[in-house]
Design a protein around this motif. Structure first.
Motif, PDB file in Angstrom:
ATOM      1  N   LEU A 285       0.831  -1.197   0.000  1.00 38.55           N
ATOM      2  CA  LEU A 285       0.000   0.000   0.000  1.00 38.55           C
ATOM      3  C   LEU A 285       0.872   1.255   0.000  1.00 38.55           C
ATOM      4  O   LEU A 285       2.010   1.244   0.456  1.00 38.55           O
ATOM      5  CB  LEU A 285      -0.907   0.015   1.239  1.00 38.55           C
ATOM      6  CG  LEU A 285      -1.838  -1.178   1.427  1.00 38.55           C
ATOM      7  CD1 LEU A 285      -2.628  -1.019   2.717  1.00 38.55           C
ATOM      8  CD2 LEU A 285      -2.783  -1.326   0.237  1.00 38.55           C
TER       9      LEU A 285
ATOM     10  N   GLN B 150      -2.779   5.702   0.933  1.00 40.06           N
ATOM     11  CA  GLN B 150      -3.821   4.699   1.154  1.00 40.06           C
ATOM     12  C   GLN B 150      -3.911   4.308   2.622  1.00 40.06           C
ATOM     13  O   GLN B 150      -5.009   4.146   3.168  1.00 40.06           O
ATOM     14  CB  GLN B 150      -3.537   3.464   0.294  1.00 40.06           C
ATOM     15  CG  GLN B 150      -3.781   3.665  -1.194  1.00 40.06           C
ATOM     16  CD  GLN B 150      -3.382   2.447  -2.006  1.00 40.06           C
ATOM     17  OE1 GLN B 150      -2.355   1.814  -1.747  1.00 40.06           O
ATOM     18  NE2 GLN B 150      -4.191   2.107  -3.004  1.00 40.06           N
TER      19      GLN B 150
ATOM     20  N   PHE C 233      -5.941  -2.960  -1.251  1.00 40.33           N
ATOM     21  CA  PHE C 233      -6.394  -1.802  -0.481  1.00 40.33           C
ATOM     22  C   PHE C 233      -7.768  -2.031   0.122  1.00 40.33           C
ATOM     23  O   PHE C 233      -8.001  -1.690   1.294  1.00 40.33           O
ATOM     24  CB  PHE C 233      -6.411  -0.564  -1.380  1.00 40.33           C
ATOM     25  CG  PHE C 233      -7.060   0.635  -0.741  1.00 40.33           C
ATOM     26  CD1 PHE C 233      -6.445   1.270   0.330  1.00 40.33           C
ATOM     27  CD2 PHE C 233      -8.285   1.107  -1.194  1.00 40.33           C
ATOM     28  CE1 PHE C 233      -7.040   2.374   0.932  1.00 40.33           C
ATOM     29  CE2 PHE C 233      -8.879   2.208  -0.594  1.00 40.33           C
ATOM     30  CZ  PHE C 233      -8.252   2.847   0.471  1.00 40.33           C
TER      31      PHE C 233
END
Length: 419
Positions: free
Chosen positions: A43, A47, A99
């Protein structure tokens, strides 16, 4: 003088054991989670920041109904279930690689954590006499800091190894800690749940309690001190002072050690609303002076002078933090009706996720953007909130006392036999 690190035997000591069991894993998790999510999960920092912001926002809202659930179903079983839910979300982090999977897991994590905090407070209120609650919470805070420090050291070993296996071991440790926490909580005596609501009483009465909402708002403002040590002061040291960078770590250790050693002692005089108001008022004065000292560290001069000012500011900050914590614990409990302790504690605790989400933005804008005037303004805001707490508590007190007398007549606060 000998400093007692454990409360007397019985439920208070088991509550401390439950706190310690999950705080060690949390300390390691806090140190390693960002690198795990970037290097292993893949990530981006943006995020991660978005996910955490959304998660703690959801958690702050969910804390009230989960606290009300603890009132209706009993805080012991609810606390254990939420500890297991937290463990499940931590174990889920071992498997996620996208995510959206991260978003779901972290929302469950924050929601379970906020609900667990509310239900554990309700459990403590049902097991510990009112005059002893602040003292027990001081023991819990002291042990929490010790556990976090030990966990951070273990997390440092994982950071040194910098391998996927080392990071995974940290998450396993954290998840296992919450499972142990659940097992310890289930060994506590049961607190009888609320049997019903009065006619016309709303399900979440705390949402209509304006005096308590004002007290909660002022407490949330005072909790803006939380991101100071972890974010604002490190950035201030690096960008605005000539002090050495290693001082960031030294100030963190100083704060942790101070709370471990002195939180119980500082909380000892806080036994009722009058002493709680005084503690919060003095904390505001101390924090205002601390902000002024931190501001002076940016003035031209040798590095040792800036470092000395930062150490003095950190000592004052730790003192103000311990006084504010003790006073707010007493206020949050004393103003909550005994038969609705869970939902009231869930609402009062919303200041923590608010400080975690809004605090970094407010403090970086105020302190790094404005510099010395920003520090002075922050000190004035904390001072005003601490002095405003007194009138707010006095306004809420008579209403809460009447509710408390009515609640004590019912079965809600009864304690059952150990399960």
């Amino acid at each position: 003088m000998t400093i007692r690190t454990l409360p007397p035997p019985g439920p208070p000591r088991r509550l401390v054991a439950a706190q310690l069991s999950n705080s060690v894993g949390d300390g390691a998790y806090y140190v390693c989670s960002a690198l795990y999510f970037t290097r292993v999960v893949g990530l981006s920092p943006a995020q991660i920041g978005l996910g955490l912001t959304v998660a703690w926002a959801v958690g702050s809202v969910a804390g009230v109904p989960l606290g009300a659930l603890a009132d209706r179903r009993g805080p012991r079983g609810t606390s254990a279930a939420l500890a297991v839910a937290t463990a499940a979300s931590v174990f889920a982090f071992l498997l996620i690689r996208s995510f959206w999977a991260f978003m779901i897991a972290v929302v469950v994590y924050a929601t379970a954590q906020c609900g667990l905090a509310a239900s554990r407070q309700a459990l403590l209120a049902g097991l510990v006499p009112p005059e002893q609650r602040t003292g027990v919470l001081a023991h819990l805070q002291s042990v929490l800091n010790g556990g976090l420090a030990l966990g951070a050291a273990l997390g440092g070993l994982a950071l040194g190894a910098d391998t996927e296996r080392a990071y995974l071991a940290v998450f396993v440790l954290d998840g296992a800690g919450f499972l142990v926490c659940a097992a310890v909580l289930l060994r506590l005596p049961a607190v009888a749940p609320v049997t019903g609501r009065a006619a016309g009483e709303p399900r979440l009465a705390v949402l209509r309690d304006r005096p308590y909402a004002l007290v909660t708002l002022l407490n949330a403002i005072l909790l803006l001190r939380m991101p100071l040590l972890s974010l604002a002061i490190p950035l201030w040291i690096v960008e605005r002072t000539h002090a050495p960078g290693w001082l960031v770590s030294a100030l963190f250790v100083l704060n942790t050690a101070a709370v471990m050693l002195f939180q119980v002692r500082v909380a000892r005089p806080v036994t009722d609303l009058d002493s709680a108001r005084r503690a919060v008022r003095v904390s505001g004065l101390v924090m205002a002076v601390s902000c002024a000292v931190f501001a002076l560290s940016a003035l031209p001069g040798p590095a040792w002078a800036a470092a000395a000012l930062l150490v003095v500011g950190a000592v004052l900050q730790a003192d103000g933090e311990m006084r504010q914590s003790a006073g707010s614990w007493q206020i949050g409990f004393s103003l909550a009706p005994p038969d609705r302790m869970g939902q009231y504690q869930g609402f009062f605790a919303t200041g923590v996720p608010v400080a975690r989400t809004a605090g970094p933005l407010v403090l970086t804008w105020l302190l790094l953007g404005w510099g010395i005037p920003g520090w002075l303004l922050l000190g004035a805001i904390l001072l005003a909130a601490s002095y405003g707490m007194g009138p707010a508590v006095r306004r809420a007190g008579p209403v809460r006392q009447e509710a408390g007398q009515a609640g004590q007549a019912g079965p809600a606060g009864a304690v059952g036999q150990p399960g």
